[in-house]
Design an enzyme around this catalytic site. Sequence first.
Site, mmCIF file in Angstrom:
data_model
loop_
_atom_site.group_PDB
_atom_site.id
_atom_site.type_symbol
_atom_site.label_atom_id
_atom_site.label_comp_id
_atom_site.label_asym_id
_atom_site.label_seq_id
_atom_site.Cartn_x
_atom_site.Cartn_y
_atom_site.Cartn_z
ATOM 1 C CD GLU A 90 -2.889 1.010 2.327
ATOM 2 O OE1 GLU A 90 -3.454 2.039 3.107
ATOM 3 O OE2 GLU A 90 -2.954 0.006 3.220
ATOM 4 C CG ASP A 91 1.400 2.930 3.108
ATOM 5 O OD1 ASP A 91 0.729 3.612 2.657
ATOM 6 O OD2 ASP A 91 1.521 2.541 4.249
#
Length: 727
Positions: A90-91
Amino acid sequence: MLQLADSLELERPQDKLIRRLCSTLESYMDQNQINDICRAYQYGAEAHAGQFRKSGEAYICHPIAVAISLAEMRMDAKGIMAALLHDVIEDTHASKDDLGRLFSMEVAELVDGVTKLSKIDSKSRAEAQAENVRKMFLAMTKDLRVIMVKLADRLHNMQTLGSMPPEKKRRIARETLDIYAPIANRLGMNHIRHQLESLGFKALYPGRHAVLKNAVKKARGNRREIVEIIQNSIKNRLREAGLECEVEGREKNLYSIYQKMLNKKISFADVFDVYAFRILCDQPDTCYRVLGVVHNLYNPVPGRFKDYIALSKANGYQSLHTILIGPYGVPIEIQIRTHEMHRMSESGIAAHWLYKSDSDKAESDKTEHAQARANEWLRELLEIHKSAGNSMEFIDNLKIDLYPQEVFVFTPQGGIIKLPRGATIVDFAYAVHTDIGNSCVSARVDKQLVPLQTQLENGLTVEVITTSWARPNPLWLNYVVTAKARSSIRAYLKNFKQQEAINLGRRLLEKELQGMNLQLDTIPSERVNKLLEVLSVNSMDVLLEDIGLGNKMPFLVAKRLSQDDISSTVRLDDNEQGINSPLIIKGTEGMVVTLAKCCRPIPGDSIVGFFNPGRGIVVHHHECRNSSDSRKKQTGWLDVEWSKDTSGEFPAEIRIELLNQRGTLATIAATISEMDSNIENVTVVDQDDRVSVDLITLTVKDRVHLANIMRRLKKLTIVLKITRVKA
């Protein structure tokens, strides 16, 4: 891995966390597994390099803290690796394929299950949130470790909420209390659930939390002496009976105190007067002996005893609960359970990993039982997911499922069915089997006939009565409470409407083709396939459904099928329209043929049908004023006629002017009843001292039946004028 931690400069927060994780892992893992976890940590630390949390600490501290929570539950190596990597997709630049290649597809699937959807074409934040929860649950049905990682992730996020903006803090807290704490409860993980509830309550209602905390602190000091007296009395009486048990006082969770005050509308004093004690025994038999001892010591409150050992909760929780009247008249809550039951109540499904290496077969059987319960729940969620129309509907059904207060009822064969408080016969029928729910018409409760909306209570024996012709009623959605019943009813109605639309679409298309001397079955399949391609439709059923729902005009589709060049634009002559033969209806076709409420057409009336996109055909009276504009659009309406064998009852509306006298309405109702009709609604339009003008909706068989009723009413001296409302 400890050597790795020792080689670092132990000044940063992440270094201390790594040492703590290492120490915990070495208590139950071999070195090869720890080496794999070490690789995952190094990859995560490099991927998150340069990223910081709102608090200012390095981002990698968060995944390590999540891994520590899971390690304390004795999670396996793949689960710990997923915890350390749970935010990299996600990051960071990392992808699912990268994780699969470097670690394993099992770890990659776990991380992907926890990862939020980054690009969602949603109308609102609520829809985006719902879609993410739905995605997580789909992954959770494949592997329970997904929710374990997510709960540990949410717990650490709640513990570090302090640096968040107030609005975001409240939103996260609300989501935690609405979704994640109930999930932890449903999986029997009370230790995590209580932490999530406390932290969520503090973040969402800081003022109320502070007031309650101070009140509890004061009350604790004032009542410490009473608690000690009760605790010593219980210990002494158990010792005299030769029962070796642990007795401990239990302080109530602030959030549970708040919920009780809110739901029962009582003051803090009324809640906190219930002193809570827990008695831990070695064997289940001992629990019942202890129950007898404490009931002899203090008087039990009638109706406040619950046996969750014989009939455990849906999440596997087992315990005996009783309320006693102690010294000074204060109520005492006592929970009696074995040590194994207590560990299960705290860990729930996490016990599958916690006791994985234990050799005790009894404990192993209990953990397998807990996991079986969790998997059964997940199968139900998967069923709910399949029948849910969208993510918001899925979340609504999920919330219903997450807040059960159970009742236990019996099948005629003696089987036990657990249902939420307020469940009805329909909920019971769907709990037995979906086909039973779809075909139920009534039931016998303790051998007495009852309607389907009857709410069930503990101990009742329920026998569902079914018939082959029955089908779910949309009105059931007003009183069912289980997610399975609600989703099954919606799914059936959706599929039923779809099939109805296909059948109606076929009739409409065949009617138009008949006027062109064609039949649908004789048209070459190449021409049909070409039409589907031009219209960008996947199948003939989808096209017929669109026609039945009014999204596509049957005459235009038929015109295209009659052309040699399917792809050419359909051109209509000024006088050209569909075939003149009308569509025959019975008025009971279901959801795709509806009778307009503005004019309420009945059998025998001249009628006209209008295509309403998405709904199908709406039938109006020929004289209805609302139809005049639509009739100008030749492609928007079609001639319809009543079938000669139409049967049933249809609503009609009459306007009646009456002398305003006592008992006039009763006389009208009695007369209508004598004419084999029933009143559905009465509305007073105007009224003065002399005259009352009323609109009455009544059920009739056809136009002749209505005419006879109106003729009979005109003969009454109290009736001044009567007319039928047609628009």
